[in-house]
Design a protein around this motif. Structure first.
Motif, PDB file in Angstrom:
ATOM      1  N   PRO A 136     -47.786   2.486  25.313  1.00 43.42           N
ATOM      2  CA  PRO A 136     -46.730   1.709  24.186  1.00 43.42           C
ATOM      3  C   PRO A 136     -45.348   2.864  24.760  1.00 43.42           C
ATOM      4  O   PRO A 136     -44.331   2.823  24.387  1.00 43.42           O
ATOM      5  N   CYS A 137     -45.788   3.979  25.218  1.00 38.18           N
ATOM      6  CA  CYS A 137     -45.040   5.325  24.682  1.00 38.18           C
ATOM      7  C   CYS A 137     -43.956   5.173  26.899  1.00 38.18           C
ATOM      8  O   CYS A 137     -43.139   4.890  26.365  1.00 38.18           O
ATOM      9  N   PRO A 149     -43.679   1.695  19.435  1.00 34.22           N
ATOM     10  CA  PRO A 149     -42.670   1.941  19.967  1.00 34.22           C
ATOM     11  C   PRO A 149     -41.290   1.228  19.660  1.00 34.22           C
ATOM     12  O   PRO A 149     -41.697   0.875  18.829  1.00 34.22           O
ATOM     13  N   ASP A 194     -43.921   1.827  27.382  1.00 41.12           N
ATOM     14  CA  ASP A 194     -42.201   0.927  26.507  1.00 41.12           C
ATOM     15  C   ASP A 194     -41.153   1.590  26.238  1.00 41.12           C
ATOM     16  O   ASP A 194     -40.208   0.727  26.626  1.00 41.12           O
ATOM     17  N   GLU A 195     -41.165   2.341  25.519  1.00 39.08           N
ATOM     18  CA  GLU A 195     -40.647   2.867  24.661  1.00 39.08           C
ATOM     19  C   GLU A 195     -39.180   3.926  25.962  1.00 39.08           C
ATOM     20  O   GLU A 195     -38.575   3.911  24.519  1.00 39.08           O
ATOM     21  N   TRP A 219     -45.066  11.241  21.192  1.00 38.20           N
ATOM     22  CA  TRP A 219     -46.028  11.155  22.629  1.00 38.20           C
ATOM     23  C   TRP A 219     -47.022  11.469  22.958  1.00 38.20           C
ATOM     24  O   TRP A 219     -46.895  12.408  23.414  1.00 38.20           O
ATOM     25  N   ASN A 258     -40.371  12.642  17.484  1.00 35.59           N
ATOM     26  CA  ASN A 258     -40.518  11.363  18.941  1.00 35.59           C
ATOM     27  C   ASN A 258     -42.202  12.243  19.128  1.00 35.59           C
ATOM     28  O   ASN A 258     -42.106  13.258  20.036  1.00 35.59           O
TER      29      ASN A 258
END
Lengths: 180, 152, 687
Positions: A79-80, A164, A82-83, A73, A71
């Motif tokens: 958005p990261c 995400p 959010d993920e 990031w 992943n």
């Protein structure tokens, strides 16, 4: 041809119509949609050499025989963030599973921000922001963050996703890697 | 006398252009080589900037990678292909002249040549036409405007 | 309250333009003078509505009325007043409002100027077409891009504030309005072109009627494009000013076709030729302003300024299609009457040079348009995108630009009709030698890069030709009228402001071209890591890191570093590039700091602020001659103003005055104002 302008106008008009149709078809499609497919799918996974936050080394070869979700990031990327809950939930659920590995690699960040984020958010899976991280980010052809890949136990890139992920996405990525 | 002056000038200009295009003796420096290749690649984290212009981490890494590849002796084509393999063709800011990319190069050149030929053809045709005098319509038009046009 | 006022303004705009169109059409078709007068009055009603809406928006912004969604998204309590005011054009909805008010202003000006000619069907039709465009924009605001939409749910206590890039530099206050004054101004020549096609009077009348407005719009667009380049240079921090980004291309496209038009229009004024071509250029210019807005605002292409707005795409595309269909349809309908008599006598004449100029400008516009939309076409054809970026545009436009520079050197020296070889050789030999010697000097002392060599040479050639033309004319005037040099210069320019304004614009273009040519060869760029006390040297400029500061206010947190620049031992001062983190964004925004020099700029950016060990990364770029691009832009603006000045027609106003003896180099021999003399008339007598 009595009036050449009429023919020229007709020709220009035809080009305009074709052009307008192409634009109209493109309206509403996401210009980045195509980017969702990685060129690496089905190819051998590029190797990487990373430094864990505790200073130890981690290479792809160390992970041979396991399904790896990589992943990419950054701490500043919305958005990261959010993920993050999905990653935390999924990581907690699969921590004990030795056949599955999650590796978080920073793309463009400061070391202090990465360490702070790993500490406060308990991101036990992530690695340090060093030269190895940048090289991995290039080798995987990442075009943004978050962007994630699945590497199968035999070292092939079998899954990729931009943006995400949800826990369901993570489960699907893992399943693809395990050949399910 | 004047003709001689023009000939001297023409020789001078041709000479200068020949010197400018003559293959340079010096080898392209590695930094210049890297910059040239980097400016052909799109920075993936930017909007409309090349790898050469960007200060994003990914661009910095790509510049380093290009430098390593140049030192390793890879050809420009190999380096470009490596990037196309990883990112797809849209990593190149300058479309290749194969396949559909050819269109974006050939179409404007073709259109310009066509325009130039058309213009030359029209000029030739005009040369052969007799001169025209103002028609009665034109005269009326001028007269009308002399009296009624607002001050521009 | 503010939202209500704003919506009322938009409603007045919609109603006023719709009713105005009805009145004008009725008046034109039935020859009803009263209806025409009412239609004309509606134009001012539309202006009132637009001003009301803009006033309401500014009031809402200044009073931080976050119940309006646009204000909540593009303003915050901490936003400085300047950027609160400029919030009007910080996003799509407000920009459309700005567009509408400028359009209403242009239309009102036109309605006022033609007040005594309302009976003329050409004017009636033109105003109706203009109002139809206004109707579209007001309707667009009411339905798809409403700037006065209220926030859903609870009114936020504070707004999000403008995009950090849009609240970082005062140029933001000037660049978009200038650009829009340019874009929107082309509606007027477009309206008259359509009116000419409808009425069948596509002679030279509509050109004379719109000459000034076209020039004003062109001048604003020129300044707007260059201010945009300047803004990128000062704000974006990559060291360049033109990245061939779709938005930049969108602003360049109408400029290219408009530039082609203001040249080819002279052929029609003088010779009555190129009617279809001129109509097409005007229609294309207007259509390209709409296409540009569509491409950059609909989210179809990703770009620095493209904010995805899915609902507006179909609107703009439909409007573009209507514009194109109307223009092309009318030309096809009128085809049998558009063919103009006339011929060009010699390939070596002013009119032939204008044709070549138009070919090159049309070619440039085609290259830029194709390159900008090609990713979309490629995707439609084969399903995957391509990128078309700076290397493509530079490779394709450089030869065309150099050819234009060459044409610019010789064309002003070419007389109309035909040229004898003798005249041309007389006029051009000196300037051509200056150009040739410049090339020799460039190769010998500066660089062997061919674009720079040729660019410098042609630049010198053009400039020398301009100076020679002006000098010869002034000298002739001075002898003829027994004046001093200054008086003769003033009288020469006043006698033909259009020609000499044009030459001033050309000199501005030369200056810009030389600056661009030099930027390709000179300069350097490096990224260095420094700790306090360390220094790095690039191209003879030493940059020393002396310390850093952190500042914090309601708008942003900023870290700036002090960098002392010296050049071969001369201290040039301390500059402080910064990284600012705005409250409404997570990622820091770099603020470059530029030491502007006569020949070289030192462009400093802070790539990363001090890390744990106090080390910073700094970008140091040496840019060649950048300041001359802005100076050239100033010259272009000045030249446009000169060209707009009314002509002082001596001799025409006093027809009985004895004609004074004039020498061989009579400046009027080069008279460029064919169109004006074709419709020459006595000066109006003051009432």
């Amino acid at each position: 041809m009595k009036h050449p302008f009429r023919w020229i106008a007709l020709g220009v008009g035809a080009i305009v119509v074709v052009f307008a149709v192409i634009l109209a078809v493109n309206v509403g499609t996401d210009p980045r949609a195509e980017l969702n497919t990685s060129r690496l799918l089905g190819k051998p996974a590029p190797s990487f050499t990373l430094t864990r936050l505790d200073g130890t080394r981690l290479t792809l070869a160390d992970l041979a025989g396991k399904t790896v979700i990589v992943n990419f990031w950054n701490s500043w990327c919305v958005p990261c963030r959010d993920e993050l809950p999905a990653l935390q939930t999924w990581y907690a659920a699969h921590r004990a599973d030795t056949s599955l590995v999650l590796v978080g690699i920073p793309r463009d960040d400061s070391s202090s921000a990465i360490r702070a984020a790993a500490r406060t958010d308990g991101m036990g899976w992530t690695v340090a922001n060093d030269h190895g991280a940048e090289a991995a980010s290039l080798a995987y052809g990442t075009r943004g963050q978050p962007e994630s890949f699945t590497i199968s136990p035999n070292g092939q890139v079998v899954g990729s996703i931009i943006g995400p992920m949800t826990t369901a996405d993570l489960d699907r990525m893992a399943a693809v890697g395990q050949g399910l | 006398m004047r003709r001689a002056a023009w000939i001297v000038l023409a020789v001078m200009v041709v000479g200068v252009i020949a010197v400018a295009f003559w293959p340079h003796g010096g080898h392209e420096s590695e930094a210049a080589h890297m910059h040239r290749l980097a400016s052909e690649l799109r920075c993936v984290d930017c909007e409309g900037l090349s790898v050469a212009d960007s200060s994003a981490a990914s661009a910095r890494e790509q510049r380093r990678d290009i430098g390593v590849r140049i030192r390793r002796g890879e050809s420009d084509e190999t380096i470009r292909n490596a990037y196309v393999d990883t990112f797809g063709e849209n990593i190149l800011l300058k479309p290749s002249n194969r396949g559909i990319g050819l269109v974006v190069w050939a179409l404007p050149i073709g259109a310009l040549l066509l325009g130039a030929v058309g213009l030359a053809f029209a000029l030739r045709r005009w040369q052969r036409q007799p001169r025209l005098t103002a028609s009665a319509d034109d005269e009326r038009f001028v007269a009308r405007h002399r009296s009624s046009a607002p001050d521009e | 309250m503010r939202a209500t006022l704003g919506i009322l303004g938009i409603a007045i705009g919609i109603g006023g333009s719709a009713i105005g169109i009805v009145f004008l059409l009725r008046g034109v078709i039935r020859h009803d003078a009263a209806a025409l007068r009412s239609g004309r009055a509606c134009v001012f009603v539309v202006l009132g509505g637009a001003v009301l809406a803009v006033g309401a928006m500014e009031w809402a912004l200044l009073s931080h009325d976050f119940s309006i969604r646009y204000v909540a998204e593009n303003n915050a309590r901490a936003t400085p007043t300047l950027f609160t005011i400029t919030g009007l054009w910080a996003a799509l909805e407000g920009s459309i409002l700005l567009w509408a008010v400028i359009l209403a202003g242009y239309l009102s000006f036109t309605a006022h100027r033609f007040r005594s000619r309302m009976e003329d069907p050409m004017v009636g039709w033109a105003l109706a077409v203009g109002l139809a465009v206004a109707f579209f924009f007001f309707l667009f605001m009411a339905v798809a891009a409403n700037p006065f939409e209220l926030v859903k749910g609870v009114v936020p206590l504070d707004g999000r504030g403008p995009n950090p890039l849009l609240q970082n530099h005062p140029l933001m206050a000037f660049h978009p309005p200038m650009l829009y004054l340019g874009y929107v101004g082309f509606t007027i020549p477009f309206s008259f072109a359509i009116a000419a096609l409808i009425t069948g009077r596509f002679g030279e009348g509509w050109l004379a009627d719109t000459r000034r407005t076209t020039l004003v719009a062109w001048g604003f667009l020129t300044v707007g494009v260059l201010l945009g380049a300047w803004w990128s240079y000062e704000v974006l921090g990559w060291g360049g000013y033109w990245g061939w980004d779709p938005v930049e291309n969108a602003s360049l496209l109408p400029w290219l076709t408009a530039t082609a038009f203001i040249h080819s229009v002279m052929v029609q004024e003088r010779r009555g030729m190129l009617r279809v071509w001129n109509l097409s250029l005007v229609i294309a210019t207007f259509a390209l302003t709409i296409l540009g807005t569509f491409l950059t605002r609909s989210g179809i292409i990703t770009s620095v300024h493209a904010f995805s707005q899915s609902t507006i795409g179909p609107w703009l595309l439909s409007f573009l299609f209507i514009v194109m269909a109307t223009g092309i349809g009318l030309i096809a309908w009128r085809a049998d009457r558009l063919h103009a008599p006339g011929r060009i006598d010699s390939p070596v004449s002013r009119e032939a040079a204008f044709l070549a100029n138009n070919l090159l400008f049309a070619g440039l516009a085609f290259v830029v348009l194709l390159g900008t939309v090609f990713p979309l076409l490629a995707e439609a054809v084969r399903g995957s995108t391509l990128s078309v970026g700076a290397p493509y545009f530079e490779r394709m436009t450089t030869p065309l630009g150099l050819l234009l520079l060459f044409l610019m050197a010789i064309a002003p020296a070419l007389p109309w009709r035909a040229t004898s070889g003798e005249v041309l050789q007389n006029r051009l030999l000196g300037p051509a030698y200056i150009g040739g010697l410049t090339m020799v000097a460039t190769v010998a002392f500066l660089t062997r890069d061919w674009t720079t060599v040729v660019g410098f040479g042609l630049g010198a050639f053009s400039l020398a030709a301009i100076v020679r033309e002006t000098f010869v004319a002034v000298r002739g005037r001075r002898r003829a009228d027994a004046l001093g040099w200054v008086g003769a210069l003033r009288r020469t320019v006043a006698g033909n402001p259009r020609r000499y304004g044009g030459l001033v614009v050309h000199s501005g273009v030369v200056v810009i071209a030389v600056a661009l040519a030099s930027s390709g060869s000179f300069g350097a760029k490096r990224e260095v890591r420094l700790t306090v006390g360390q220094a790095a040297t690039v191209n003879g400029y030493t940059v020393k890191y002396t310390g850093s500061h952190a500042t914090k206010n309601d708008q942003k947190d900023a870290v700036s570093v002090d960098l002392a620049i010296s050049h071969h031992g001369d201290q040039l001062g301390t500059y402080a590039p910064a990284i600012s983190t705005f409250r409404n964004a997570n990622q820091g925004i770099g603020t470059p700091s530029v030491r502007t020099g006569f020949l070289e700029d030192v462009y400093l950016t802070l790539v990363s602020s001090p890390n744990e060990r106090g080390r910073i990364t700094v970008g140091i770029a040496i840019q060649s001659m950048t300041v001359w691009i802005w100076i050239g832009g100033g010259l272009m603006a000045l030249g446009t103003l000169v060209a707009l000045a009314p002509r002082v027609r001596r001799g025409v106003t006093r027809p009985t005055a004895p004609r004074r003896g004039v020498g061989n180099d009579d400046p009027r021999g080069d008279d460029d104002s064919g169109g004006e003399s074709a419709v020459a008339r006595p000066e109006p007598v003051p009432a």
